[in-house]
Enzyme design. Structure first.
Site, PDB file in Angstrom:
ATOM      1  N   HIS A 102       0.817  -1.224   0.000  1.00 41.68           N
ATOM      2  CA  HIS A 102       0.000   0.000   0.000  1.00 41.68           C
ATOM      3  C   HIS A 102       0.857   1.284   0.000  1.00 41.68           C
ATOM      4  O   HIS A 102       0.840   2.051  -0.954  1.00 41.68           O
ATOM      5  CB  HIS A 102      -0.886   0.050   1.249  1.00 41.68           C
ATOM      6  CG  HIS A 102      -1.739  -1.141   1.483  1.00 41.68           C
ATOM      7  ND1 HIS A 102      -2.853  -1.459   0.721  1.00 41.68           N
ATOM      8  CD2 HIS A 102      -1.662  -2.107   2.426  1.00 41.68           C
ATOM      9  CE1 HIS A 102      -3.417  -2.560   1.188  1.00 41.68           C
ATOM     10  NE2 HIS A 102      -2.727  -2.983   2.220  1.00 41.68           N
TER      11      HIS A 102
HETATM   12  O1  RIB Z   1      -5.341   0.033   4.628  1.00 39.95           O
HETATM   13  C1  RIB Z   1      -3.942   0.031   4.423  1.00 39.95           C
HETATM   14  C2  RIB Z   1      -3.295   1.115   5.221  1.00 39.95           C
HETATM   15  O2  RIB Z   1      -3.541   0.903   6.604  1.00 39.95           O
HETATM   16  C3  RIB Z   1      -1.752   1.114   5.089  1.00 39.95           C
HETATM   17  O3  RIB Z   1      -1.270   2.418   5.248  1.00 39.95           O
HETATM   18  C4  RIB Z   1      -1.321   0.262   6.241  1.00 39.95           C
HETATM   19  O4  RIB Z   1      -0.008   0.584   6.693  1.00 39.95           O
HETATM   20  C5  RIB Z   1      -2.318   0.665   7.289  1.00 39.95           C
HETATM   21  O5  RIB Z   1      -1.860   1.900   7.875  1.00 39.95           O
END
Ligand code: RIB
Ligand code: CA
Length: 313
Positions: free
Chosen positions: A243
């Protein structure tokens, strides 16, 4: 061209850690003015510690790391140990950080930096809940117009939620903060699950990190090995979605990504859909566009960039 000045706001988290490594491995293009930790994946003491562990792993112990807000603006903190483990960086054994936290509060660092640096010269890169950013904007409204751009990981539209059926974690944890940021008028680039679910750490990609023979490469492989359990179980996906590194990869090679300039609003009232990013992808409303919402990525190009840069550490 001078490197782009950024502040990384983060809740490490294995994927945050890879994003921080990517930024610190790219000094010609990115000048990390500081890293502000926020409560999110795990509580603030751990995110502030994990950010320092990652800076030392990158060989950059001089990076300024600040602790920011330890809870959302008005709600109880929701964490994600079920995804990231108790420490937030489960997977490999990690040394205690030697570098100290900066004394200033992360929100004061954001405010002071935006007031000091030339107007429009600093990009904010939130990788977790938006509590620090929203608190800075509320405490010092004068800094809002001084921000060059916000490039954040959060939200979802076609992919819907990962923490509830409707909401992605970063937005869900502090929807009021997200509403402040999305309504601030600052130019936004949003990396939602729609795109981050397309950059999966398949076995060959993890092997490329292991094959580097470096500590950083080994850590990235072991973090993603751990981190992928949740997504494999839930989505049956073939690896973990990276992500947060999408935010830094966009700064380095925006041509890897495709998106639309659309209106995105945040649900803050309904318990059923709290934290949902209501993205007008099809332009069915007359609400003004406020974000470039990214929906696609050249995944092989993304991993080629990531592998090249991590191998430099
Ligand atoms: O949903 C994914 C996000 O939530 C990413 O930033 C992960 O690190 C958590 O913070
Ligand atoms: Ca994160």
């Amino acid at each position: 061209m001078a490197p782009r000045k950024i502040i990384i706001d983060t809740d490490p988290g294995q994927d945050d850690a890879v994003a921080i490594l990517l930024a610190l491995a790219s000094p010609e293009e990115i000048d990390v003015l500081g890293i502000t930790a926020v409560a999110g994946n795990v509580p603030l003491p751990l995110t502030a510690k994990n950010a320092r562990i990652v800076c030392e792993l990158a060989g950059k112990p001089g990076t300024k790391v600040f602790a920011g807000c330890d809870a959302p603006l008005k709600r109880k903190l929701v964490t994600a140990e079920h995804v990231h483990g108790k420490t937030g960086l489960d997977g490999p054994q990690l040394p205690e950080p030697k570098m100290a936290l900066q004394a200033a509060h992360g929100v004061d660092f954001i405010i002071d930096t935006l007031r000091r640096e030339p107007k429009g010269s600093v990009t904010l890169c939130p990788l977790g809940p938006l509590t620090n950013i929203a608190t800075a904007f509320r405490r010092a409204p004068d800094i809002v117009e001084r921000v060059q751009e916000i490039v954040l990981m959060g939200g979802a539209y076609f992919e819907v939620g990962n923490i509830t059926p409707a909401a992605e974690f970063n937005i869900y944890v502090d929807p009021e903060a997200a509403e402040i940021v999305f309504k601030s008028g600052v130019p936004l680039v949003v990396m939602p699950l729609d795109v981050t679910h397309k950059v999966l750490t398949t076995a060959p990609r993890i092997q490329a990190f292991r094959a580097m023979g470096t500590e950083a490469g080994r850590m990235v492989a072991e973090w993603t090995d751990f981190f992928e359990r949740f997504d494999k179980e839930k989505y049956g996906s073939n690896g973990a979605p990276l992500h947060d590194p999408c935010v830094i990869a966009w700064l380095l090679q925006p041509g890897l990504f495709k998106g639309r300039h659309i209106n995105v609003e945040i649900e803050t009232q309904s318990e059923l859909t709290l934290g949902m990013t209501v993205a007008d992808w099809w332009g069915v409303t007359d609400r003004a566009p406020n974000a470039v919402f990214i929906g696609d990525v050249d995944a092989d190009g993304f991993f080629a960039l990531l592998t090249d840069r991590i191998s430099r550490l």
